[in-house]
Motif scaffolding. Structure first.
Motif, mmCIF file in Angstrom:
data_model
loop_
_atom_site.group_PDB
_atom_site.id
_atom_site.type_symbol
_atom_site.label_atom_id
_atom_site.label_comp_id
_atom_site.label_asym_id
_atom_site.label_seq_id
_atom_site.Cartn_x
_atom_site.Cartn_y
_atom_site.Cartn_z
ATOM 1 N N GLU A 139 0.947 -1.336 -0.133
ATOM 2 C CA GLU A 139 -0.101 0.475 0.192
ATOM 3 C C GLU A 139 -0.017 0.983 0.017
ATOM 4 O O GLU A 139 1.996 1.275 0.789
ATOM 5 N N ASN A 140 0.008 2.082 -0.524
ATOM 6 C CA ASN A 140 1.166 3.944 -0.881
ATOM 7 C C ASN A 140 2.553 3.536 -0.897
ATOM 8 O O ASN A 140 3.606 4.344 -0.469
ATOM 9 N N GLY A 141 2.967 2.385 -1.746
ATOM 10 C CA GLY A 141 3.970 2.675 -2.825
ATOM 11 C C GLY A 141 4.957 2.127 -1.527
ATOM 12 O O GLY A 141 6.233 2.132 -1.405
ATOM 13 N N CYS A 142 5.056 1.506 -0.519
ATOM 14 C CA CYS A 142 5.742 0.882 0.803
ATOM 15 C C CYS A 142 6.440 -0.354 0.451
ATOM 16 O O CYS A 142 6.050 -1.057 -0.430
ATOM 17 N N GLU A 143 7.928 -0.151 1.020
ATOM 18 C CA GLU A 143 8.581 -1.359 0.958
ATOM 19 C C GLU A 143 8.352 -2.930 1.773
ATOM 20 O O GLU A 143 7.757 -2.573 2.802
ATOM 21 N N LEU A 144 8.069 -4.015 1.632
ATOM 22 C CA LEU A 144 7.432 -4.656 2.447
ATOM 23 C C LEU A 144 8.380 -5.685 2.680
ATOM 24 O O LEU A 144 9.645 -5.242 2.394
ATOM 25 N N SER A 145 8.356 -6.009 3.589
ATOM 26 C CA SER A 145 9.097 -6.406 4.804
ATOM 27 C C SER A 145 9.539 -7.864 4.266
ATOM 28 O O SER A 145 8.268 -9.009 4.338
ATOM 29 N N THR A 146 10.485 -8.496 4.125
ATOM 30 C CA THR A 146 10.704 -10.518 4.036
ATOM 31 C C THR A 146 11.143 -10.449 4.646
ATOM 32 O O THR A 146 11.961 -11.595 4.859
ATOM 33 N N ALA A 147 11.953 -10.066 6.084
ATOM 34 C CA ALA A 147 12.808 -11.053 6.928
ATOM 35 C C ALA A 147 12.566 -10.269 7.732
ATOM 36 O O ALA A 147 12.395 -8.685 8.608
ATOM 37 N N ALA A 148 12.452 -10.625 9.635
ATOM 38 C CA ALA A 148 12.618 -10.865 10.492
ATOM 39 C C ALA A 148 13.415 -10.823 11.492
ATOM 40 O O ALA A 148 14.569 -11.994 11.825
ATOM 41 N N ASP A 149 14.312 -10.075 12.509
ATOM 42 C CA ASP A 149 15.232 -10.886 13.500
ATOM 43 C C ASP A 149 13.888 -10.285 14.817
ATOM 44 O O ASP A 149 13.811 -9.201 15.313
ATOM 45 N N ILE A 150 14.695 -11.804 15.603
ATOM 46 C CA ILE A 150 14.434 -11.237 17.089
ATOM 47 C C ILE A 150 14.937 -11.433 18.356
ATOM 48 O O ILE A 150 15.560 -12.387 17.900
ATOM 49 N N PHE A 151 14.975 -10.746 19.091
ATOM 50 C CA PHE A 151 15.841 -10.026 20.422
ATOM 51 C C PHE A 151 14.771 -10.799 21.125
ATOM 52 O O PHE A 151 13.731 -10.116 21.546
ATOM 53 N N ARG A 152 16.041 -11.209 22.250
ATOM 54 C CA ARG A 152 14.993 -11.095 23.804
ATOM 55 C C ARG A 152 15.544 -10.403 24.450
ATOM 56 O O ARG A 152 16.858 -10.473 24.257
ATOM 57 N N HIS A 153 14.952 -9.207 25.814
ATOM 58 C CA HIS A 153 16.096 -8.342 25.969
ATOM 59 C C HIS A 153 16.102 -9.296 27.501
ATOM 60 O O HIS A 153 15.200 -9.998 28.430
ATOM 61 N N THR A 154 17.500 -9.159 28.716
ATOM 62 C CA THR A 154 17.593 -9.836 29.782
ATOM 63 C C THR A 154 17.021 -8.698 30.761
ATOM 64 O O THR A 154 16.535 -9.487 31.643
ATOM 65 N N TYR A 155 17.983 -8.087 30.769
ATOM 66 C CA TYR A 155 18.024 -6.853 32.363
ATOM 67 C C TYR A 155 17.378 -5.726 31.687
ATOM 68 O O TYR A 155 16.356 -5.287 32.182
ATOM 69 N N SER A 156 17.350 -4.921 30.730
ATOM 70 C CA SER A 156 16.916 -3.836 30.448
ATOM 71 C C SER A 156 16.448 -3.630 28.300
ATOM 72 O O SER A 156 17.347 -5.061 28.116
ATOM 73 N N LEU A 157 16.422 -3.838 27.882
ATOM 74 C CA LEU A 157 15.924 -2.599 26.848
ATOM 75 C C LEU A 157 17.049 -2.528 25.830
ATOM 76 O O LEU A 157 17.848 -2.739 24.724
ATOM 77 N N ASN A 158 18.482 -2.118 26.433
ATOM 78 C CA ASN A 158 19.635 -2.330 26.223
ATOM 79 C C ASN A 158 20.555 -3.769 25.597
ATOM 80 O O ASN A 158 21.230 -3.554 25.411
ATOM 81 N N ASP A 159 20.551 -4.394 27.075
ATOM 82 C CA ASP A 159 20.607 -6.082 26.921
ATOM 83 C C ASP A 159 19.861 -7.152 26.191
ATOM 84 O O ASP A 159 19.176 -7.237 26.983
ATOM 85 N N LYS A 160 19.966 -7.199 25.148
ATOM 86 C CA LYS A 160 19.494 -7.906 23.849
ATOM 87 C C LYS A 160 19.979 -9.010 23.552
ATOM 88 O O LYS A 160 21.815 -9.223 23.575
ATOM 89 N N GLU A 161 19.128 -10.540 23.484
ATOM 90 C CA GLU A 161 20.271 -11.447 22.788
ATOM 91 C C GLU A 161 19.997 -11.982 22.188
ATOM 92 O O GLU A 161 18.288 -11.909 21.917
ATOM 93 N N TYR A 162 19.941 -12.736 20.900
ATOM 94 C CA TYR A 162 19.679 -12.564 19.539
ATOM 95 C C TYR A 162 19.020 -14.239 19.809
ATOM 96 O O TYR A 162 19.238 -15.583 20.612
ATOM 97 N N VAL A 163 17.460 -14.275 19.221
ATOM 98 C CA VAL A 163 16.935 -15.561 19.745
ATOM 99 C C VAL A 163 16.537 -16.542 17.703
ATOM 100 O O VAL A 163 17.013 -17.637 18.248
ATOM 101 N N ALA A 164 15.759 -15.869 17.056
ATOM 102 C CA ALA A 164 15.861 -16.103 15.319
ATOM 103 C C ALA A 164 15.524 -15.274 14.504
ATOM 104 O O ALA A 164 15.390 -13.679 14.925
ATOM 105 N N THR A 165 16.443 -15.644 13.574
ATOM 106 C CA THR A 165 15.798 -14.847 12.018
ATOM 107 C C THR A 165 14.464 -15.260 10.830
ATOM 108 O O THR A 165 14.167 -16.758 11.375
ATOM 109 N N ILE A 166 13.991 -14.516 10.936
ATOM 110 C CA ILE A 166 13.041 -15.928 9.624
ATOM 111 C C ILE A 166 13.475 -14.681 8.705
ATOM 112 O O ILE A 166 13.400 -13.796 8.251
ATOM 113 N N ASN A 167 13.706 -15.616 7.077
ATOM 114 C CA ASN A 167 14.673 -15.077 6.450
ATOM 115 C C ASN A 167 13.099 -14.689 4.943
ATOM 116 O O ASN A 167 12.663 -15.222 5.502
ATOM 117 N N ASP A 168 14.144 -14.309 3.649
ATOM 118 C CA ASP A 168 12.909 -13.713 2.951
ATOM 119 C C ASP A 168 12.452 -14.951 2.593
ATOM 120 O O ASP A 168 11.632 -14.597 1.692
#
Length: 79
Positions: A42-71
């Motif tokens: 819609e409206n000339g937007c770019e489609l997302s084809t992938a996502a990276d998911i991170f878990r926060h351990t103690y605060s929003l600044n501390d994150k660990e990689y969980v998974a990736t969904i590729n294209d």
């Protein structure tokens, strides 16, 4: 538990923090968001084809990689 899901396009919002019950819920939400995008974009937007998911351990600044969904829609988890 808080997670960050970062998408590589603009139709699904770029980056957001969300509280999920588990890593599986976070990955499932990211996968569904990628599948629900309008086509053509819609409206000339770019489609997302992938996502990276991170878990926060103690605060929003501390994150660990969980998974990736590729294209190809394949999910790879951190081992």
């Amino acid at each position: 538990m808080f997670f960050t899901i970062k998408y590589n396009g603009t139709t699904v919002k770029g980056v957001y923090y969300q509280k999920y019950k588990s890593e599986l819920h976070a990955v499932n939400a990211a996968y569904k968001a990628l599948q629900k995008q309008p086509y053509p974009p819609e409206n000339g937007c770019e489609l997302s084809t992938a996502a990276d998911i991170f878990r926060h351990t103690y605060s929003l600044n501390d994150k660990e990689y969980v998974a990736t969904i590729n294209d190809q829609g394949e999910i790879s988890f951190d081992e």
